[in-house]
Design an enzyme around this catalytic site. Sequence first.
Site, PDB file in Angstrom:
ATOM      1  N   TYR A   1      -5.082   3.661   9.120  1.00 56.78           N
ATOM      2  CA  TYR A   1      -4.749   4.152  10.460  1.00 56.78           C
ATOM      3  C   TYR A   1      -6.006   4.417  11.278  1.00 56.78           C
ATOM      4  O   TYR A   1      -6.065   4.132  12.483  1.00 56.78           O
ATOM      5  CB  TYR A   1      -3.914   5.422  10.308  1.00 56.78           C
ATOM      6  CG  TYR A   1      -3.262   5.951  11.566  1.00 56.78           C
ATOM      7  CD1 TYR A   1      -3.243   5.223  12.757  1.00 56.78           C
ATOM      8  CD2 TYR A   1      -2.628   7.189  11.550  1.00 56.78           C
ATOM      9  CE1 TYR A   1      -2.631   5.730  13.887  1.00 56.78           C
ATOM     10  CE2 TYR A   1      -2.015   7.702  12.678  1.00 56.78           C
ATOM     11  CZ  TYR A   1      -2.022   6.969  13.844  1.00 56.78           C
ATOM     12  OH  TYR A   1      -1.417   7.472  14.967  1.00 56.78           O
TER      13      TYR A   1
ATOM     14  N   LYS B   1       4.833  12.343  24.918  1.00 53.99           N
ATOM     15  CA  LYS B   1       4.168  13.640  24.904  1.00 53.99           C
ATOM     16  C   LYS B   1       2.756  13.480  24.340  1.00 53.99           C
ATOM     17  O   LYS B   1       2.471  12.554  23.593  1.00 53.99           O
ATOM     18  CB  LYS B   1       4.947  14.644  24.048  1.00 53.99           C
ATOM     19  CG  LYS B   1       6.355  14.938  24.540  1.00 53.99           C
ATOM     20  CD  LYS B   1       6.337  15.787  25.803  1.00 53.99           C
ATOM     21  CE  LYS B   1       7.745  16.196  26.202  1.00 53.99           C
ATOM     22  NZ  LYS B   1       7.751  17.057  27.416  1.00 53.99           N
TER      23      LYS B   1
ATOM     24  N   THR C   1     -10.041   1.989   6.422  1.00 52.92           N
ATOM     25  CA  THR C   1      -9.484   0.672   6.737  1.00 52.92           C
ATOM     26  C   THR C   1      -7.996   0.746   7.079  1.00 52.92           C
ATOM     27  O   THR C   1      -7.353  -0.289   7.232  1.00 52.92           O
ATOM     28  CB  THR C   1      -9.679  -0.285   5.546  1.00 52.92           C
ATOM     29  OG1 THR C   1      -9.159   0.331   4.359  1.00 52.92           O
ATOM     30  CG2 THR C   1     -11.155  -0.600   5.339  1.00 52.92           C
TER      31      THR C   1
ATOM     32  N   ASP D   1       0.815  -1.213   0.000  1.00 51.62           N
ATOM     33  CA  ASP D   1       0.000   0.000   0.000  1.00 51.62           C
ATOM     34  C   ASP D   1       0.852   1.267   0.000  1.00 51.62           C
ATOM     35  O   ASP D   1       0.479   2.278  -0.597  1.00 51.62           O
ATOM     36  CB  ASP D   1      -0.931   0.006   1.216  1.00 51.62           C
ATOM     37  CG  ASP D   1      -2.106  -0.945   1.046  1.00 51.62           C
ATOM     38  OD1 ASP D   1      -2.310  -1.445  -0.084  1.00 51.62           O
ATOM     39  OD2 ASP D   1      -2.824  -1.191   2.037  1.00 51.62           O
ATOM     40  N   GLY D   2       2.007   1.224   0.677  1.00 47.30           N
ATOM     41  CA  GLY D   2       2.858   2.405   0.728  1.00 47.30           C
ATOM     42  C   GLY D   2       3.345   2.821  -0.649  1.00 47.30           C
ATOM     43  O   GLY D   2       3.372   4.013  -0.980  1.00 47.30           O
TER      44      GLY D   2
ATOM     45  N   ASN E   1      -5.527   8.417   1.966  1.00 48.66           N
ATOM     46  CA  ASN E   1      -6.110   7.792   3.155  1.00 48.66           C
ATOM     47  C   ASN E   1      -6.442   8.785   4.258  1.00 48.66           C
ATOM     48  O   ASN E   1      -7.585   8.872   4.694  1.00 48.66           O
ATOM     49  CB  ASN E   1      -5.158   6.733   3.717  1.00 48.66           C
ATOM     50  CG  ASN E   1      -5.247   5.417   2.991  1.00 48.66           C
ATOM     51  OD1 ASN E   1      -6.195   5.169   2.256  1.00 48.66           O
ATOM     52  ND2 ASN E   1      -4.260   4.560   3.192  1.00 48.66           N
ATOM     53  N   GLU E   2      -5.416   9.486   4.734  1.00 47.50           N
ATOM     54  CA  GLU E   2      -5.642  10.354   5.882  1.00 47.50           C
ATOM     55  C   GLU E   2      -4.565  11.419   6.021  1.00 47.50           C
ATOM     56  O   GLU E   2      -3.427  11.247   5.581  1.00 47.50           O
ATOM     57  CB  GLU E   2      -5.715   9.545   7.179  1.00 47.50           C
ATOM     58  CG  GLU E   2      -4.411   8.982   7.693  1.00 47.50           C
ATOM     59  CD  GLU E   2      -3.968   7.696   7.045  1.00 47.50           C
ATOM     60  OE1 GLU E   2      -2.799   7.639   6.610  1.00 47.50           O
ATOM     61  OE2 GLU E   2      -4.760   6.742   6.981  1.00 47.50           O
TER      62      GLU E   2
ATOM     63  N   PHE F   1      -8.853   2.864  11.202  1.00 47.23           N
ATOM     64  CA  PHE F   1      -9.397   1.591  11.687  1.00 47.23           C
ATOM     65  C   PHE F   1      -8.624   1.092  12.901  1.00 47.23           C
ATOM     66  O   PHE F   1      -9.217   0.647  13.894  1.00 47.23           O
ATOM     67  CB  PHE F   1      -9.349   0.558  10.561  1.00 47.23           C
ATOM     68  CG  PHE F   1      -9.748  -0.822  10.973  1.00 47.23           C
ATOM     69  CD1 PHE F   1     -11.061  -1.120  11.313  1.00 47.23           C
ATOM     70  CD2 PHE F   1      -8.811  -1.839  11.030  1.00 47.23           C
ATOM     71  CE1 PHE F   1     -11.426  -2.403  11.702  1.00 47.23           C
ATOM     72  CE2 PHE F   1      -9.159  -3.118  11.414  1.00 47.23           C
ATOM     73  CZ  PHE F   1     -10.478  -3.403  11.750  1.00 47.23           C
TER      74      PHE F   1
END
EC number: 2.7.1.23
Length: 305
Positions: free
Chosen positions: A205, A173, A203, A88-89, A162-163, A207
């Site tokens: 991070y 922190k 589906t 996926d990357g 994705n995000e 998820f």
Amino acid sequence: MRVYIAHNGCLEAEPIYGTICELVAQRKMSVITDPHARNNESARNTDSGVVSLNQAGRNKYLDQETTSPATSRSINVPFCAGISIGGDGTFLRMARDLKNTGTPLFGVNMGRMGFLVDIEPEDIVNLVENIVKGEYTEEKRLPITASVQRGGKKIHDEWAVNEITIERKVEGKVVDIEVFVDGCRVMDISCNGIIIATATGSTAYSFSSGGPIVWPEMKVTLVVPVSPHELFAKPIVLPDNRSILLKVTSRDNKVVLCSDGQVRLCLQSGDEIACHVGKVPVVFGRVKKGCFAEHLVKKFNLQTA
């Protein structure tokens, strides 16, 4: 006709990469590869005229925008297809390279799960034939974009399939964030981070951080806190036409902005990040039939019997 090929740089992917380059070149299409593939012996030995992005002349093919410390790039010429070889990357990196071009993207899975990539290595001959003949379907997925304001001035634009996330830079922190939806402050949280995800990214991070799985054709945006300290800080699902504003209130500036898992910018207290759904869709090319539910069962190895 040009085909863009992204390669994860691993030795295991070299034979597949070389074969695809040769198959594409045999059909009189030119091949442009990403920099990860430029030293690949398999491709060089095919005598197929494979050209890396650097060899082709980056200024000719790339729109470069540099904002310290991150550099973003996008390709400004048309391709008939993009093919990634990896997980996926690699697919996400290719999507970023070809953003806003409308190029259909295909992924050959060389990773462990590969939720976004659905072509197996043994199917690459059929894949190239399908691309040449136009025998595939297209799924259009809307990306997420972000604009960072500091002191009233825009300093950075970001884009993701994705995000987009705001995360702590240092272990131990927390990140303090104010969340606004359509101008209304809905959440003040201390957390490990916050995720603004697309339906496609539900589906990923999101998820793993407790967010819901959303069917990719749904026009929604997810707001998902990561390990929040507040009891009632829960994921939010919003229509994709809502405006989302995140304000960093952490005092120590140990905060970063990430897109699709990659750090893009160091943030400071007072920075404001406006998130919106992108206008130009990412086009997923599909040569296999199947529904999303079946894909979930297969990729997550769900026990259904």
